[in-house]
Enzyme design. Structure first.
Site, short mmCIF file in Angstrom:
data_model
loop_
_atom_site.label_atom_id
_atom_site.label_comp_id
_atom_site.label_asym_id
_atom_site.label_seq_id
_atom_site.Cartn_x
_atom_site.Cartn_y
_atom_site.Cartn_z
N GLY A 1 -11.10 9.64 11.07
CA GLY A 1 -10.35 10.91 11.14
C GLY A 1 -9.07 10.89 10.33
NE ARG B 1 1.18 2.52 -6.42
CZ ARG B 1 0.76 3.33 -5.47
NH1 ARG B 1 -0.43 3.15 -4.92
NH2 ARG B 1 1.51 4.33 -5.07
CG HIS C 1 -0.87 -0.26 -1.38
ND1 HIS C 1 -0.33 0.19 -0.20
CD2 HIS C 1 -0.96 0.82 -2.19
CE1 HIS C 1 -0.11 1.50 -0.30
NE2 HIS C 1 -0.49 1.91 -1.48
CD GLU D 1 -7.82 2.21 1.00
OE1 GLU D 1 -7.07 2.93 1.70
OE2 GLU D 1 -7.57 1.01 0.73
CB SER E 1 -4.76 7.31 -2.40
OG SER E 1 -3.46 7.58 -1.93
#
Lengths: 250, 593
Positions: B12, B298, B365, B389, B404
């Site tokens: 969720g 990153r 991460h 993800e 994301s």
């Protein structure tokens, strides 16, 4: 040289919702940066009490560990707060951990706080959009309006404000500050205002806003510094206005 | 088949809730499963913002530019058509969130404000303070609560997904799940299942992820026959606050708003950060990457910090830490745009970052890899979809910051309607005995764990796993170490057979749940490690000093792992990448691209 400094915890245990609670003590080696959750994790990796008895890992709720998910609320040295941001070095020892007292205990430190989510349903805490398809941008909102809404929208549903409220109990059925503050948030949104009447009506029912006794504990305890008493005052005013209007409409 | 299809959504967070909204809107019924109340999902941790090329700053930004930045940032490993679709949908997604009441920061005119983020030269990131993920999740949570009150959604919170229920044709017919309080194991029939179970941070012990991000569900499905793709691509975020229990994220938005990364030029400089004059500070990112400066992607920033700390020995006070400095930005701007993250630093470290430069270091991460899906978000098992993800589709070899949130919502918006269409055309199942069989299989798993009376503590095994994976499978990878890591993982799996649960009660037993997750973590760790071992090149977040260049000739391909039950280990195959829209070019952030 080995560091012999330790940290002592007294933890209230309760294996099932109906069982009688009891206390257990734990002694952990101190290291810098410990918080209550990291200590509970350590106990899980070595579940032995201070007097050397094997026991079970502590059951507790936790998730984000950065005070934004609202999971790990409990009583720490008697104070309602989030366990992840409770740094051991800032706590008096022994550190006492207890579950919230006004919510049904699931096990140990985990309690059932679903009542708040039910309340959010009752007050229709949402913006009634037409649909999720592309209908262009939303209403223009000034920087000032955004800056007023954003703090209210940071409520993490931790229920600390309800735990410390003297009026939040079985007798009154009081809905509590968190849900009232959400009513303020959505009533002030240009589209959200469409449900203002229904929200206020919900807050006029039993356990509604009239039960607030202005103790102000909620605003003092809130980990996110949400202006809860201001929300209650503002929504209280809206309720009053609607109630009087209703009187004349009858 | 059914006129009102029943779809199960597992998870969720943003992706799951986005799927739920689309299914409910299309007239489907949803059973929504989550290990935590959905409002407490890990999406709340996303801080900096969400990307969409709205071009509200007069820079000439376009969705194509967003698409190009994403493909280039991902070092050309991702299939391009779905990214193009996502970038084109992004402005509409921002509008929708705006209509749902997300308190996005505003310009003086009352329009959405945008800031810069890594890997782009445009102001493309919409934000709500520095708690954008929280605000987005709440908006979707509120819409789902509305559908819940209308009876279209039923929530199963505090339930853990254990496995899919597959019929004799290997078609998914529902799921098997466990009530985390009563410990009851139950099966739930559904016409289609959408997985939205997030990240896998727990495999690395401490990460920026939440406690629930174990990857257990993805691993269970991989063990049931789903492909797991690009598992070796793990994002290490350059700026985290090291901690005992987790690595707390310090958002890229700190740099997006002007934050600067530096170290003292003198090794072991003992002076207080603020008393070190500018001439004696090394702003290494700005020096090495003049065009992007502190906003390189990153993977690039993380490797630069590693180099400065381990090769130049310039970590603060000789420790693995560098400064992230926002003290030159005025307090009012900081409070208006970054308060949420500065508050985290203040609460957990004790210093006010408005006055004192923050001490940060890279931390695990995000996983770019995940369940393999096609362009409709379908896995290779009919009836199982994935979004967010937990799938691999949108970020290639490295994810750009603030992509994301948009990929979660977009993925959910694709998966929801596709699952409903699939469900509407689903043929009846051959028999239904497999429900009981699956439940029994899972009950037996639990019983075995409860009876196990070895000496290994699962929480301690987990720490070993985390240390091992962090050491060998993150920033810098060597084949020899990867080989040894896989051997160690086999040993951990063997030791898992001798665990001892210190809790054998049948009520809210977190130990048995954790042990199950640990087993799944170990299996998935092997996919990550072996995938990394095989890929002899450097691409995005995957860096091997022995093979420092990207090798498109041999490695411009997707890694696909399947579980070989007999061998109890992953098998690998490879698939070409769809590069039909943008031809690959060298990825160089030190020069203009």
């Amino acid at each position: 040289m080995a560091n012999s400094k330790t940290v002592v915890f007294k933890i209230k245990r309760q294996p099932t919702p109906d069982a009688k609670p009891h206390w257990e003590e734990f002694e952990l080696p101190w290291h810098s940066g410990m918080n209550v959750i990291s200590s509970l994790m350590e106990i899980a990796a070595n579940p032995v009490t201070r007097d050397g008895k094997a026991t079970t890992p502590i059951t507790y709720d936790s998730n984000c560990l950065e005070e934004v998910c609202g999971s790990c609320a409990m009583l720490i040295n008697g104070r309602a707060r989030m366990a992840c941001s409770a740094l051991v070095d800032k706590l008096e020892q022994p550190i006492r951990l207890e579950p919230f007292s006004k919510f049904p205990v699931v096990r140990d430190l985990a309690v059932d706080r679903s009542v708040l989510f039910e309340d959010l349903k009752a007050v229709k805490a949402w913006v009634p959009i037409d649909g999720s398809y592309d209908l262009g941008p939303g209403p223009r909102i000034s920087m000032q309006e955004q800056e007023a809404a954003y703090p209210l929208s940071r409520c993490i549903s931790c229920c600390c404000c309800m735990e410390v409220c003297p009026q939040f109990n079985q007798d009154t059925g009081f809905v509590g500050a968190a849900a009232i503050s959400q009513v303020r948030l959505f009533n002030n949104h240009p589209t959200g205002a469409a449900l203002k009447r229904e929200r206020l009506a919900a807050l006029m029912e039993e356990g509604g806003i009239q039960e607030c006794g202005y103790a102000q504990n909620c605003v003092e305890i809130c980990p996110k510094d949400i202006p809860l008493t201001r929300s209650i005052a503002e929504v209280g005013g809206q309720v009053m206005k609607q109630a009087i209007g209703d009187l004349f409409r009858k | 088949m059914a006129t009102s299809p029943r779809v199960i959504v597992v998870g969720g967070g943003l992706a799951g809730l986005a799927a739920v909204i689309k299914i409910a809107e299309k007239g489907g019924n949803v059973d929504l499963f989550s290990v935590v109340p959905v409002k407490r999902s890990h999406s709340v941790c996303a801080q900096g913002g969400i990307n969409a090329a709205k071009n509200l700053k007069g820079e000439g930004d376009t969705t194509w530019q967003h698409f190009d930045d994403t493909v280039y940032g991902g070092d050309f490993l991702a299939n391009q058509p779905p990214i193009k679709d996502m970038c084109e949908a992004a402005p509409g997604i921002i509008d929708l969130l705006d209509r749902m009441g997300v308190p996005f920061n505003r310009t003086p005119e009352g329009l959405l404000d945008f800031r810069r983020f890594g890997g782009t030269l445009y102001h493309r990131t919409a934000f709500a303070g520095a708690t954008t993920g929280q605000q987005l999740l709440y908006a979707l949570d509120e819409q789902v609560r509305r559908y819940e009150s209308e009876g279209k959604v039923k929530k199963y919170e505090h339930w853990e997904f254990l496995s899919a229920v597959l019929d004799s044709n290997k078609v998914c017919r529902g799921i098997c799940a466990m009530d985390l309080r009563s410990m009851e194991v139950r099966t739930f029939p559904a016409d289609a299942v959408i997985m939205a179970t997030g990240g896998i941070g727990a495999i690395f012990g401490r990460s920026t992820n939440s406690v629930v991000c174990t990857g257990s569900a993805q691993s269970a499905l991989y063990q049931q026959g789903c492909y797991y793709a690009n598992g070796e691509f793990i994002q290490v975020h350059p700026t985290c606050i090291p901690g005992e229990d987790k690595l707390r994220l310090m958002s890229e938005s700190a740099r997006g708003e002007g934050g600067r990364v530096w170290v003292p030029k003198t090794p072991g400089d003992k002076r207080d950060a603020k008393s070190i004059p500018t001439s004696e500070r090394w702003y290494f990112l700005e020096e090495w990457y003049p065009k992007y400066g502190n906003l390189v992607p990153r993977d690039v920033a993380t490797r630069a910090i590693h180099k400065v700390v381990y090769e130049h020995n310039l970590g603060i006070d000789g420790k693995p830490m560098v400064y992230l400095d926002v003290t030159h930005i005025d307090r009012k701007t900081l409070d208006r745009k970054l308060e949420g993250i500065l508050e985290i630093y203040e609460k957990f470290v004790g210093d006010d970052p408005r006055d004192t430069p923050m001490k940060i270091f890279p931390g695990m991460h995000y996983t770019m890899g995940g369940l393999w899906v096609d362009f409709t978000q379908a896995t290779n098992i009919p009836g199982i979809y994935a979004a967010g993800e937990c799938e691999y589709q949108y970020h290639g070899a490295n994810r750009l910051g603030a992509n994301s949130l948009v990929s979660c919502i977009f993925g959910g918006f694709v998966a929801g309607p596709t699952a409903v269409n699939y469900a509407r055309n689903l043929k009846a199942a051959p028999g239904n005995g497999y429900f009981d069989a699956e439940r029994k299989r899972q009950e037996e798993n639990n019983a075995t764990l409860m009876k196990s009376d070895g000496t290994e503590n699962p929480f301690r095994l987990w720490r070993e796993l985390g240390d091992l994976m962090t050491k060998n499978c993150t920033v810098i990878r060597y084949n020899k170490n990867l080989q040894e890591t896989d051997a160690e993982l086999c040993k951990l799996l063997e030791r898992f057979q001798h665990i001892n649960l210190s809790d054998r009660s049948q009520w809210a037993n977190t130990s048995v749940v954790f042990a199950r997750q640990l087993y799944n973590m170990l299996q998935l760790a092997r996919v990550i490690t072996q995938g990394a071992k095989m890929r002899d090149e450097s691409r995005g977040a995957h860096y091997k000093p022995e093979f420092p260049e990207r090798d498109d000739k041999n490695w411009l391909k997707t890694t696909k792992a399947t579980f070989a039950p007999d061998a109890d280990e992953p098998k690998f195959e490879f698939e070409p990448v769809d590069i039909s829209l943008i031809p690959p070019r060298p990825r160089r952030y030190d020069a203009v691209k």
